[in-house]
Design an enzyme around this catalytic site. Structure first.
Site, PDB file in Angstrom:
ATOM      1  N   LYS A   1       1.099  -1.077  -0.049  1.00 43.72           N
ATOM      2  CA  LYS A   1      -0.050  -0.042   0.046  1.00 43.72           C
ATOM      3  C   LYS A   1       0.746   1.421   0.050  1.00 43.72           C
ATOM      4  O   LYS A   1       1.846   1.361   0.868  1.00 43.72           O
ATOM      5  CB  LYS A   1      -0.851  -0.096   1.397  1.00 43.72           C
ATOM      6  CG  LYS A   1      -1.736   1.388   1.175  1.00 43.72           C
ATOM      7  CD  LYS A   1      -2.796   1.166   2.614  1.00 43.72           C
ATOM      8  CE  LYS A   1      -3.393   2.562   3.024  1.00 43.72           C
ATOM      9  NZ  LYS A   1      -4.222   2.732   4.226  1.00 43.72           N
TER      10      LYS A   1
ATOM     11  N   ASP B   1      -2.840  10.244   3.491  1.00 48.00           N
ATOM     12  CA  ASP B   1      -4.176   9.566   3.576  1.00 48.00           C
ATOM     13  C   ASP B   1      -5.052  10.952   4.546  1.00 48.00           C
ATOM     14  O   ASP B   1      -5.090  10.980   5.747  1.00 48.00           O
ATOM     15  CB  ASP B   1      -4.222   8.609   4.341  1.00 48.00           C
ATOM     16  CG  ASP B   1      -5.669   8.029   4.322  1.00 48.00           C
ATOM     17  OD1 ASP B   1      -6.758   8.634   3.871  1.00 48.00           O
ATOM     18  OD2 ASP B   1      -5.955   6.911   4.969  1.00 48.00           O
TER      19      ASP B   1
ATOM     20  N   LYS C   1     -10.716  13.027   7.584  1.00 43.40           N
ATOM     21  CA  LYS C   1     -10.011  12.689   9.101  1.00 43.40           C
ATOM     22  C   LYS C   1      -9.984  14.008   9.830  1.00 43.40           C
ATOM     23  O   LYS C   1      -9.973  15.002   9.417  1.00 43.40           O
ATOM     24  CB  LYS C   1      -8.480  11.949   8.829  1.00 43.40           C
ATOM     25  CG  LYS C   1      -8.296  10.768   8.511  1.00 43.40           C
ATOM     26  CD  LYS C   1      -6.911  10.154   8.468  1.00 43.40           C
ATOM     27  CE  LYS C   1      -6.821   8.886   7.479  1.00 43.40           C
ATOM     28  NZ  LYS C   1      -7.286   7.972   8.681  1.00 43.40           N
TER      29      LYS C   1
ATOM     30  N   ASP D   1       1.466   6.501   5.144  1.00 42.95           N
ATOM     31  CA  ASP D   1       0.380   5.546   4.881  1.00 42.95           C
ATOM     32  C   ASP D   1       0.912   4.716   3.679  1.00 42.95           C
ATOM     33  O   ASP D   1       0.315   4.145   2.993  1.00 42.95           O
ATOM     34  CB  ASP D   1      -0.875   6.134   4.651  1.00 42.95           C
ATOM     35  CG  ASP D   1      -1.938   5.412   4.746  1.00 42.95           C
ATOM     36  OD1 ASP D   1      -1.940   4.244   5.494  1.00 42.95           O
ATOM     37  OD2 ASP D   1      -2.944   5.713   4.449  1.00 42.95           O
TER      38      ASP D   1
ATOM     39  N   ASP E   1     -12.392   6.864   3.489  1.00 40.58           N
ATOM     40  CA  ASP E   1     -11.161   6.921   4.403  1.00 40.58           C
ATOM     41  C   ASP E   1     -10.698   5.293   4.323  1.00 40.58           C
ATOM     42  O   ASP E   1      -9.695   4.849   4.775  1.00 40.58           O
ATOM     43  CB  ASP E   1     -11.512   7.490   5.734  1.00 40.58           C
ATOM     44  CG  ASP E   1      -9.903   7.538   6.318  1.00 40.58           C
ATOM     45  OD1 ASP E   1      -9.040   7.567   5.902  1.00 40.58           O
ATOM     46  OD2 ASP E   1     -10.000   7.587   7.910  1.00 40.58           O
TER      47      ASP E   1
ATOM     48  N   GLU F   1      -9.591   3.813   1.883  1.00 40.93           N
ATOM     49  CA  GLU F   1      -9.062   3.705   0.524  1.00 40.93           C
ATOM     50  C   GLU F   1      -8.083   2.536   0.172  1.00 40.93           C
ATOM     51  O   GLU F   1      -7.922   2.305  -0.853  1.00 40.93           O
ATOM     52  CB  GLU F   1      -8.516   5.098   0.288  1.00 40.93           C
ATOM     53  CG  GLU F   1      -6.997   5.215   0.828  1.00 40.93           C
ATOM     54  CD  GLU F   1      -6.875   4.970   2.375  1.00 40.93           C
ATOM     55  OE1 GLU F   1      -7.874   5.316   3.117  1.00 40.93           O
ATOM     56  OE2 GLU F   1      -5.666   4.839   2.821  1.00 40.93           O
TER      57      GLU F   1
ATOM     58  N   ARG G   1      -7.875  -0.635   1.261  1.00 39.51           N
ATOM     59  CA  ARG G   1      -8.364  -1.946   0.471  1.00 39.51           C
ATOM     60  C   ARG G   1      -8.949  -1.678  -0.991  1.00 39.51           C
ATOM     61  O   ARG G   1      -8.694  -2.659  -1.739  1.00 39.51           O
ATOM     62  CB  ARG G   1      -9.529  -2.334   1.447  1.00 39.51           C
ATOM     63  CG  ARG G   1     -10.972  -1.466   1.623  1.00 39.51           C
ATOM     64  CD  ARG G   1     -11.820  -1.677   2.672  1.00 39.51           C
ATOM     65  NE  ARG G   1     -11.284  -1.502   3.957  1.00 39.51           N
ATOM     66  CZ  ARG G   1     -11.648  -1.604   5.024  1.00 39.51           C
ATOM     67  NH1 ARG G   1     -12.862  -1.824   5.219  1.00 39.51           N
ATOM     68  NH2 ARG G   1     -11.167  -0.984   6.279  1.00 39.51           N
TER      69      ARG G   1
HETATM   70  N1  BES Z   1      -4.244   4.690   6.856  1.00 40.88           N
HETATM   71  C1  BES Z   1      -5.590   4.397   7.630  1.00 40.88           C
HETATM   72  C2  BES Z   1      -5.138   3.385   8.862  1.00 40.88           C
HETATM   73  C3  BES Z   1      -4.226   3.660   9.814  1.00 40.88           C
HETATM   74  C4  BES Z   1      -4.756   4.378  10.922  1.00 40.88           C
HETATM   75  C5  BES Z   1      -2.830   3.631   9.594  1.00 40.88           C
HETATM   76  C6  BES Z   1      -3.838   4.509  11.989  1.00 40.88           C
HETATM   77  C7  BES Z   1      -2.122   4.297  10.615  1.00 40.88           C
HETATM   78  C8  BES Z   1      -2.531   4.623  11.797  1.00 40.88           C
HETATM   79  C9  BES Z   1      -6.760   3.661   6.914  1.00 40.88           C
HETATM   80  O1  BES Z   1      -6.797   4.186   5.289  1.00 40.88           O
HETATM   81  C10 BES Z   1      -7.975   4.106   7.446  1.00 40.88           C
HETATM   82  O2  BES Z   1      -8.208   5.336   7.529  1.00 40.88           O
HETATM   83  N2  BES Z   1      -8.675   3.319   7.962  1.00 40.88           N
HETATM   84  C11 BES Z   1      -9.652   3.679   8.620  1.00 40.88           C
HETATM   85  C12 BES Z   1     -11.040   2.447   7.976  1.00 40.88           C
HETATM   86  C13 BES Z   1     -12.405   2.689   8.401  1.00 40.88           C
HETATM   87  C14 BES Z   1     -12.909   4.183   7.554  1.00 40.88           C
HETATM   88  C15 BES Z   1     -13.192   1.707   8.100  1.00 40.88           C
HETATM   89  C16 BES Z   1      -9.867   3.322  10.160  1.00 40.88           C
HETATM   90  O3  BES Z   1      -9.013   2.355  10.254  1.00 40.88           O
HETATM   91  O4  BES Z   1     -10.192   4.056  10.739  1.00 40.88           O
HETATM   92 ZN    ZN Z   2      -4.878   4.796   4.615  1.00 42.05          ZN
HETATM   93 ZN    ZN Z   3      -7.808   6.130   5.106  1.00 41.21          ZN
END
Ligand code: BES
Ligand code: ZN
Ligand code: ZN
Length: 506
Positions: free
Chosen positions: A272, A277, A284, A295, A354, A356, A358
């Site tokens: 990834k 992000d 966010k 990220d 967010d 993104e 996956r």
């Molecule tokens: N890049 C984030 C995940 C992340 C969170 C990485 C904290 C490092 C530290 C990912 O793209 C994301 O935002 N995931 C969301 C998914 C949710 C919207 C289902 C999350 O984990 O909140």
């Molecule tokens: Zn991310």
């Molecule tokens: Zn994200």
């Protein structure tokens, strides 16, 4: 903006009491009797080293260090004792941590030449672990510091002292070179992760991949937004469409020289690479966005592993796929409610922009498995839920193949990186049910790391696959052993060790 040159490494044989250096690092366990090296140095100092250490409460515990000024009584200016914990129970990772702590202490003492005496462990294992710990511990990201305020000086040379009658051999020289090489690749990954997103755009990452490719004889191919649409990667393209810095699919390929070997099924590595992000339109919070230049840590690990693959020279091809995009809100951004058509043809309703990672990985994994790899391993800072589950010091490992999972976890253990196997819970897929498309990209909050992995599984078919969620351990919250605060480069050592072991077995 200057980067420290990396220190030079060499093996040295001789007596610790006659070794010239700014700092002499010795390892000490909790054993009641000091080891031979410590005893010899203590004797040359009339017993003052161990007396002072005892007085200050140094007992050889892991994480303990003790500094002694020799004031000219030894050719080494300072002696640092670095603790190994319980006697006879330390392993390569404990030694790596102690070596890292040793060089960090040396640098804080303003020492730039360091000698480290090997403790009693299989010498090749010891050489490799000390070299890795020292090279990783010496890392700093200081290219944006102009004030010289860092308390640590750059390290110029590290020499590993072979005692107990050991002499230099090609086996030990090879262990040293391997340790230095894989640590260099890890530090390279750390720098990519630490680099601000304004500088490390998808195109800049592609250029870094091209540089790696040129240096190590790998084929590199870069595809932009138009090509992604042509490749029918509708999910990947959508994530990238909101940014001025367009998405890039970056492919690197290692091929063995022998024709028969180059026709074997490849190992595929997928990373990834969200260079920033913001969350997109599902923006966010300010706090939540703070570290999101990191990220792309999954792809940094894959790129680091590709840096060492040519030297490992496995008898099978290795193909890397980095899905690079910047997730931004804008007038061209993808929206909640959009339905995307993936490369596999499955349709996905976006309920949160967010989630993104996956979407990008789904298309890239589908593309990677078309090459019929024997195994595909993806690394991704995928979910905050995985950080909640496992914290900052351990990543999650998800797999559809027990044998491959064990192969990856065993490589991680040998490399000193920590992953915990997590389940793919079939029922979790129900939460992704959509009214208008084949799936949604987000389910319920509970079990979020599992749901994300279950989403990815839809795109790998029957190919043996391991997904490493490194959202937690991609960043260290504090200094520890060979790790500074900031990017860890996690994944490089596991992938390199996985490829090395597989190369040997085949
Ligand atoms: N890049 C984030 C995940 C992340 C969170 C990485 C904290 C490092 C530290 C990912 O793209 C994301 O935002 N995931 C969301 C998914 C949710 C919207 C289902 C999350 O984990 O909140
Ligand atoms: Zn991310
Ligand atoms: Zn994200």
């Amino acid at each position: 903006m200057n980067d420290d040159p990396s220190p030079s490494f060499a093996l040295l044989s001789g007596a610790p009491t006659r070794t010239r250096a700014d700092v002499l690092v010795l390892f000490a366990s909790e054993a009641s009797k000091p080891n031979e090296v410590v005893a010899a140095v203590d004797q040359a100092l009339d017993g003052q080293l161990l007396r002072a250490a005892r007085e200050e409460g140094f007992r050889g515990k892991a994480e303990q260090t003790f500094v002694f000024q020799t004031h000219g009584r030894l050719p080494a200016g300072r002696v640092v004792l670095s603790g190994l914990g319980p006697a006879g129970r330390f392993d390569a990772e404990v030694l790596r941590q102690a070596a890292g702590r040793g060089v960090k202490t040396a640098q804080k003492l303003r020492g730039s030449t360091v000698v480290m005496a090997l403790p009693e462990l299989d010498p090749a294992v010891g050489v490799r672990a000390v070299a890795e710990g020292a090279a990783l511990g010496a890392y700093r990201f200081d290219r944006y510091r102009t004030d010289g305020q860092d308390e640590r000086v750059p390290l110029r040379s590290v020499r590993l002292l072979l005692s107990n009658g050991l002499v230099r051999s090609s086996r030990l020289e090879r262990a040293l070179a391997e340790g230095v090489r894989v640590s260099g690749a890890t530090n390279f990954a750390r720098t990519l992760v630490n680099e601000p997103a304004a500088h490390l755009t998808p195109q800049a990452l592609a250029e870094a991949a091209e540089t790696v490719g040129k240096a190590h004889g790998l084929q590199v191919r870069v595809s932009g937004p138009r090509e992604l649409r042509k490749l029918r990667m509708g999910m990947f393209a959508a994530v990238g469409q909101g940014s001025e810095n367009g998405p890039r699919l970056i492919e690197l390929s290692y091929r063995p020289r022998k024709a028969a070997e180059s026709k074997r099924p490849p190992v595929a590595l997928v990373g990834k690479a969200i260079t920033f992000d913001s969350g997109g339109l599902s923006l966010k919070t300010a706090d939540g966005m703070m570290d999101m230049k990191t990220d792309m840590a999954g792809s940094a690990a894959v790129l680091g592993a590709m840096e060492v693959v040519a030297e490992l020279a496995p008898p099978f091809p290795v193909q890397a796929f980095l899905g690079a995009a910047e997730n931004m809100p804008s007038g061209t951004a993808y929206r909640p409610g959009d339905v995307l058509v993936s490369r596999l043809g499955k349709t996905v309703e976006v309920t949160n922009t967010d989630a993104e990672g996956r979407l990008v990985l789904g298309d890239v994994l589908a593309y990677a498995v078309e090459r019929k790899p024997s195994a595909v391993i993806d690394l991704a800072t995928l979910t905050g839920a995985c950080v909640v589950a496992l914290g900052n010091w351990m990543g999650g490992a998800f797999s559809n193949d027990d044998a491959l999972a064990e192969e990856v976890l065993a490589a991680a253990r040998r490399a000193g990186e920590s992953f915990w196997r997590m389940p793919l819970v079939d029922l979790q897929k129900e939460t992704l049910r959509s009214e208008i498309a084949d799936m949604k990209n987000v389910g319920e909050r509970w079990g979020g790391a599992i749901t994300a992995a279950v989403f990815l599984r839809e795109f790998v078919g029957q190919t043996p696959w391991v997904h490493l969620d490194i959202a937690g351990p991609s960043q260290a919250p504090r200094e520890r052993g060979y790790q500074g605060k900031g990017a860890t480069g996690i994944g490089v050592r596991t992938l390199a060790e996985f490829l090395r072991a597989r190369a040997r077995a085949s």
